[in-house]
Motif scaffolding. Sequence first.
Motif, PDB file in Angstrom:
ATOM      1  N   ALA A 258      38.776  30.458 123.305  1.00  0.00           N
ATOM      2  CA  ALA A 258      38.275  30.127 121.966  1.00  0.00           C
ATOM      3  C   ALA A 258      39.130  30.790 120.890  1.00  0.00           C
ATOM      4  O   ALA A 258      39.397  30.189 119.843  1.00  0.00           O
ATOM      5  CB  ALA A 258      36.817  30.572 121.832  1.00  0.00           C
ATOM      6  N   SER A 259      39.561  32.027 121.138  1.00  0.00           N
ATOM      7  CA  SER A 259      40.417  32.729 120.170  1.00  0.00           C
ATOM      8  C   SER A 259      41.750  32.008 120.001  1.00  0.00           C
ATOM      9  O   SER A 259      42.239  31.840 118.874  1.00  0.00           O
ATOM     10  CB  SER A 259      40.660  34.173 120.631  1.00  0.00           C
ATOM     11  N   LEU A 260      42.347  31.566 121.124  1.00  0.00           N
ATOM     12  CA  LEU A 260      43.608  30.825 121.053  1.00  0.00           C
ATOM     13  C   LEU A 260      43.417  29.501 120.317  1.00  0.00           C
ATOM     14  O   LEU A 260      44.233  29.119 119.473  1.00  0.00           O
ATOM     15  CB  LEU A 260      44.151  30.564 122.463  1.00  0.00           C
ATOM     16  N   ALA A 261      42.317  28.805 120.634  1.00  0.00           N
ATOM     17  CA  ALA A 261      42.059  27.500 120.010  1.00  0.00           C
ATOM     18  C   ALA A 261      41.858  27.649 118.505  1.00  0.00           C
ATOM     19  O   ALA A 261      42.312  26.803 117.724  1.00  0.00           O
ATOM     20  CB  ALA A 261      40.839  26.841 120.649  1.00  0.00           C
ATOM     21  N   TYR A 262      41.186  28.724 118.087  1.00  0.00           N
ATOM     22  CA  TYR A 262      40.996  28.931 116.641  1.00  0.00           C
ATOM     23  C   TYR A 262      42.330  29.229 115.967  1.00  0.00           C
ATOM     24  O   TYR A 262      42.624  28.700 114.893  1.00  0.00           O
ATOM     25  CB  TYR A 262      40.012  30.082 116.398  1.00  0.00           C
ATOM     26  N   ARG A 263      43.123  30.072 116.619  1.00  0.00           N
ATOM     27  CA  ARG A 263      44.432  30.431 116.051  1.00  0.00           C
ATOM     28  C   ARG A 263      45.334  29.212 115.924  1.00  0.00           C
ATOM     29  O   ARG A 263      46.124  29.112 114.994  1.00  0.00           O
ATOM     30  CB  ARG A 263      45.088  31.494 116.949  1.00  0.00           C
ATOM     31  N   TRP A 264      45.198  28.274 116.857  1.00  0.00           N
ATOM     32  CA  TRP A 264      46.061  27.093 116.850  1.00  0.00           C
ATOM     33  C   TRP A 264      45.429  25.904 116.119  1.00  0.00           C
ATOM     34  O   TRP A 264      46.018  24.817 116.065  1.00  0.00           O
ATOM     35  CB  TRP A 264      46.398  26.694 118.286  1.00  0.00           C
ATOM     36  N   GLY A 265      44.206  26.093 115.611  1.00  0.00           N
ATOM     37  CA  GLY A 265      43.590  25.053 114.791  1.00  0.00           C
ATOM     38  C   GLY A 265      42.990  23.893 115.556  1.00  0.00           C
ATOM     39  O   GLY A 265      42.842  22.803 115.008  1.00  0.00           O
ATOM     40  N   THR A 266      42.620  24.097 116.828  1.00  0.00           N
ATOM     41  CA  THR A 266      42.035  22.989 117.598  1.00  0.00           C
ATOM     42  C   THR A 266      40.565  23.231 117.951  1.00  0.00           C
ATOM     43  O   THR A 266      39.918  22.341 118.497  1.00  0.00           O
ATOM     44  CB  THR A 266      42.814  22.752 118.917  1.00  0.00           C
ATOM     45  N   LEU A 267      40.031  24.420 117.639  1.00  0.00           N
ATOM     46  CA  LEU A 267      38.665  24.753 118.051  1.00  0.00           C
ATOM     47  C   LEU A 267      37.638  23.852 117.374  1.00  0.00           C
ATOM     48  O   LEU A 267      36.707  23.369 118.013  1.00  0.00           O
ATOM     49  CB  LEU A 267      38.368  26.230 117.745  1.00  0.00           C
ATOM     50  N   SER A 268      37.783  23.631 116.075  1.00  0.00           N
ATOM     51  CA  SER A 268      36.805  22.816 115.345  1.00  0.00           C
ATOM     52  C   SER A 268      37.344  21.430 115.014  1.00  0.00           C
ATOM     53  O   SER A 268      36.775  20.719 114.200  1.00  0.00           O
ATOM     54  CB  SER A 268      36.402  23.530 114.050  1.00  0.00           C
ATOM     55  N   PHE A 539      54.821  14.574 124.959  1.00  0.00           N
ATOM     56  CA  PHE A 539      54.198  14.572 123.638  1.00  0.00           C
ATOM     57  C   PHE A 539      53.152  15.678 123.577  1.00  0.00           C
ATOM     58  O   PHE A 539      52.502  15.999 124.571  1.00  0.00           O
ATOM     59  CB  PHE A 539      53.540  13.226 123.338  1.00  0.00           C
ATOM     60  N   SER A 540      52.989  16.249 122.402  1.00  0.00           N
ATOM     61  CA  SER A 540      52.008  17.304 122.178  1.00  0.00           C
ATOM     62  C   SER A 540      50.598  16.799 122.486  1.00  0.00           C
ATOM     63  O   SER A 540      50.270  15.646 122.237  1.00  0.00           O
ATOM     64  CB  SER A 540      52.102  17.770 120.718  1.00  0.00           C
ATOM     65  N   ASP A 541      49.785  17.687 123.056  1.00  0.00           N
ATOM     66  CA  ASP A 541      48.405  17.351 123.386  1.00  0.00           C
ATOM     67  C   ASP A 541      47.500  18.366 122.687  1.00  0.00           C
ATOM     68  O   ASP A 541      47.426  19.519 123.110  1.00  0.00           O
ATOM     69  CB  ASP A 541      48.214  17.408 124.910  1.00  0.00           C
ATOM     70  N   PRO A 542      46.815  17.976 121.607  1.00  0.00           N
ATOM     71  CA  PRO A 542      46.032  18.952 120.832  1.00  0.00           C
ATOM     72  C   PRO A 542      44.733  19.357 121.524  1.00  0.00           C
ATOM     73  O   PRO A 542      43.631  18.975 121.115  1.00  0.00           O
ATOM     74  CB  PRO A 542      45.762  18.205 119.520  1.00  0.00           C
ATOM     75  N   ALA A 543      44.836  20.141 122.600  1.00  0.00           N
ATOM     76  CA  ALA A 543      43.666  20.543 123.381  1.00  0.00           C
ATOM     77  C   ALA A 543      42.980  21.752 122.753  1.00  0.00           C
ATOM     78  O   ALA A 543      43.606  22.555 122.069  1.00  0.00           O
ATOM     79  CB  ALA A 543      44.099  20.871 124.810  1.00  0.00           C
ATOM     80  N   ALA A 544      41.663  21.880 123.012  1.00  0.00           N
ATOM     81  CA  ALA A 544      40.900  23.026 122.512  1.00  0.00           C
ATOM     82  C   ALA A 544      40.525  23.988 123.635  1.00  0.00           C
ATOM     83  O   ALA A 544      39.996  25.068 123.376  1.00  0.00           O
ATOM     84  CB  ALA A 544      39.632  22.546 121.809  1.00  0.00           C
ATOM     85  N   ASN A 545      40.813  23.620 124.893  1.00  0.00           N
ATOM     86  CA  ASN A 545      40.511  24.469 126.054  1.00  0.00           C
ATOM     87  C   ASN A 545      41.195  23.849 127.272  1.00  0.00           C
ATOM     88  O   ASN A 545      41.992  22.929 127.121  1.00  0.00           O
ATOM     89  CB  ASN A 545      38.996  24.594 126.271  1.00  0.00           C
ATOM     90  N   ILE A 546      40.838  24.328 128.464  1.00  0.00           N
ATOM     91  CA  ILE A 546      41.469  23.777 129.669  1.00  0.00           C
ATOM     92  C   ILE A 546      40.685  22.587 130.222  1.00  0.00           C
ATOM     93  O   ILE A 546      40.965  22.111 131.322  1.00  0.00           O
ATOM     94  CB  ILE A 546      41.674  24.849 130.760  1.00  0.00           C
ATOM     95  N   ILE A 614      34.908  34.822 114.959  1.00  0.00           N
ATOM     96  CA  ILE A 614      35.344  33.428 114.819  1.00  0.00           C
ATOM     97  C   ILE A 614      34.156  32.542 114.443  1.00  0.00           C
ATOM     98  O   ILE A 614      34.296  31.616 113.638  1.00  0.00           O
ATOM     99  CB  ILE A 614      36.022  32.943 116.113  1.00  0.00           C
ATOM    100  N   GLN A 615      32.979  32.832 115.007  1.00  0.00           N
ATOM    101  CA  GLN A 615      31.777  32.087 114.638  1.00  0.00           C
ATOM    102  C   GLN A 615      31.510  32.194 113.139  1.00  0.00           C
ATOM    103  O   GLN A 615      31.157  31.203 112.487  1.00  0.00           O
ATOM    104  CB  GLN A 615      30.568  32.619 115.415  1.00  0.00           C
ATOM    105  N   ILE A 616      31.694  33.396 112.590  1.00  0.00           N
ATOM    106  CA  ILE A 616      31.464  33.619 111.157  1.00  0.00           C
ATOM    107  C   ILE A 616      32.456  32.799 110.333  1.00  0.00           C
ATOM    108  O   ILE A 616      32.088  32.152 109.345  1.00  0.00           O
ATOM    109  CB  ILE A 616      31.575  35.122 110.819  1.00  0.00           C
TER     110      ILE A 616
END
Length: 656
Positions: A258-268, A539-546, A614-616
Amino acid sequence: MMQTPSFTPLAVVELVSDTKEEAIAWLLSRIRDPQQNGGAELLVEQLGPGVGSQEKENPNLFLVGASRQRLLSGAEDVGLFKEFSDGSMRAFTCANKNNFKDFQGDGDDFFSMAECQYIIKHELDTLRAKDETHVPGYTQVKLYPGKSIIRRLQSKGIMIQMFPIHEKEELKRLSFSWYKKVKLSFQPLDAIRHYYGEGQAFYFGFLEYFTIALLPMALIGVPYYLFDWEDYDKYVVFAVFNLIWCTVILELWKRCSASLAYRWGTLSRKKAFEEPRPGFHGILGFNPVTGREEPLYPNAKRQLRIYLVSLPFVLLCLYLSLYVMMIYFLMEGWALSVHDEEPTFWTGILLFIPSVIYAVVIEIMNLIYRYAAEFLTEWENHRLESSYQNHLVLKVLVFNFFNCFASLFYIAFVMQDMVLLRQSLATLLITSQVLNQFMEAFLPYWLQRRRNKKMIRKVQKRTTLEDKELPLAEQVRLEADMSTYLGTFDDYLEQFLLFGYVSLFSCVYPLAAVLVVLNNITEVYSDAFKMCRVFKRPFSDPAANIGVWQLAFEAMSVIAVVTNFALIGMSPQVRAYFPDSETQLILWTVAAEHGLLAIKFILAFLIPDVPKHIQIKLARLEFESLEALKKKVRQSAQRIICPVMCCKNRLHTRHS
């Protein structure tokens, strides 16, 4: 990357060499047409002939790029997240572009090349037929309004491939920091994400995390192996450690992910609406969601194919796997009888031969089954790529799990032979790792080296591709010839099986974790080398997790709890507490196992998947979005009310 005078090429579209001229002209015009006319509004040029070009070279390679303004509007279309001036990650909008961090001038360096290529792919994938009934020059290749042009060309074999181009300088920098120097440090995940996208970065992030998580088990396993080598019954402590370890590391990975996904902009990031797969077929009808005309296939018919054909086939394969396993045990018994009759050095070696043969057969069966599973899943005719992947993963995981672990379960719980279990586990683990390294690293490297030498000879260069940059035309043709990267499926599958070997039975062979750590270290370097030198750039794959693999690993951890408790219940130390009642021992073991599973699920519930800070941040962004929406609604209302009030005032004045 070298560039033509008009634009920087980002992707390549390759059509078959005998494509009809009218089809080529039509496709290029649709790619170039403005968006308001239903085109992609991209830049496209035909690739020129290479050095010493030959007749057999395919002339139908086209370079695709985009203007800076088109990339900006495309980024908004795909919902690309970028870092805002306050440090948060927000969806990019052209109206708000100057408030994003690092946006300067016209945004020349604002997007990474991988992001630009992802935008290009999205725009090409969403290029749709208007009033065409067929592809020009191909009356048999039908079209209808709303049909994806690229998907139709791919499914009918007119388009060979579409791939993004490597950026040589950036690739050199990434290669140097990633695999060219042996170092004890973390992988450059941000650089990997920047060049290959989030999907690839998540795989290498998980590989790194899993390897680090194995270190405590490996450090405990070495002295445990050295000082307890001949006493196979003293594995209870290690089994208890296994239980805690496999639960904790997966929960911590979710937070790390989740921390990686937030940093990379894919979590939300909102999940894009899925289009039908290129191979999906059916009777033309109207999609109730989009209102577009597209093929429809009855779900009942698909379910019949799954349960009446695919399921029996999988069960048949499991039976064959069981049959092969029994042959292995017959060979094992024969080798043991030969050794018992006349023990020598060679008969001692013979004891390991059945396990080695069985390990090789397992890998071959897994490979053959994989092709069969892909064929069956394709035949089931799933509309969405995600549905196709889920069914394929399920088929492959069930068979691979049974094929790789059935013999170990049989030895552990039917034969109850811990010596043979340790020997079989060691042989399976080592043999599978050697075969995987050969298939994944040496073989692709050797094949690509042959291709490179052929290209170098053709352009009459004696230096390697890496030492001197080839002309653009030759580089594109070389990349077009490279192996296509088929995604992270096989990589995750390998880690899943290794996780199983470690979490299920490493208590009887403590060096399993050590072997997996060594394997994963070499895996990092071999996978990095393949990505940079052997495969086309994906091609890039905008994933939010595995993705679905998280569920697979969690299912394995539940099986690990049951297995390790069963092994603990079988140990002489625990049996000593229940000398008179086997039933009481089983009941206590099952009760303790259920208790730990309950604790495991409670921990999974109590430990939040997303860290609090990150939730905040996400909650704050949601609040700001709602406030901005309210403000926009109020402003719109005021714009409507003001003219009405003015008219009323004027009428009132006239009346007076």
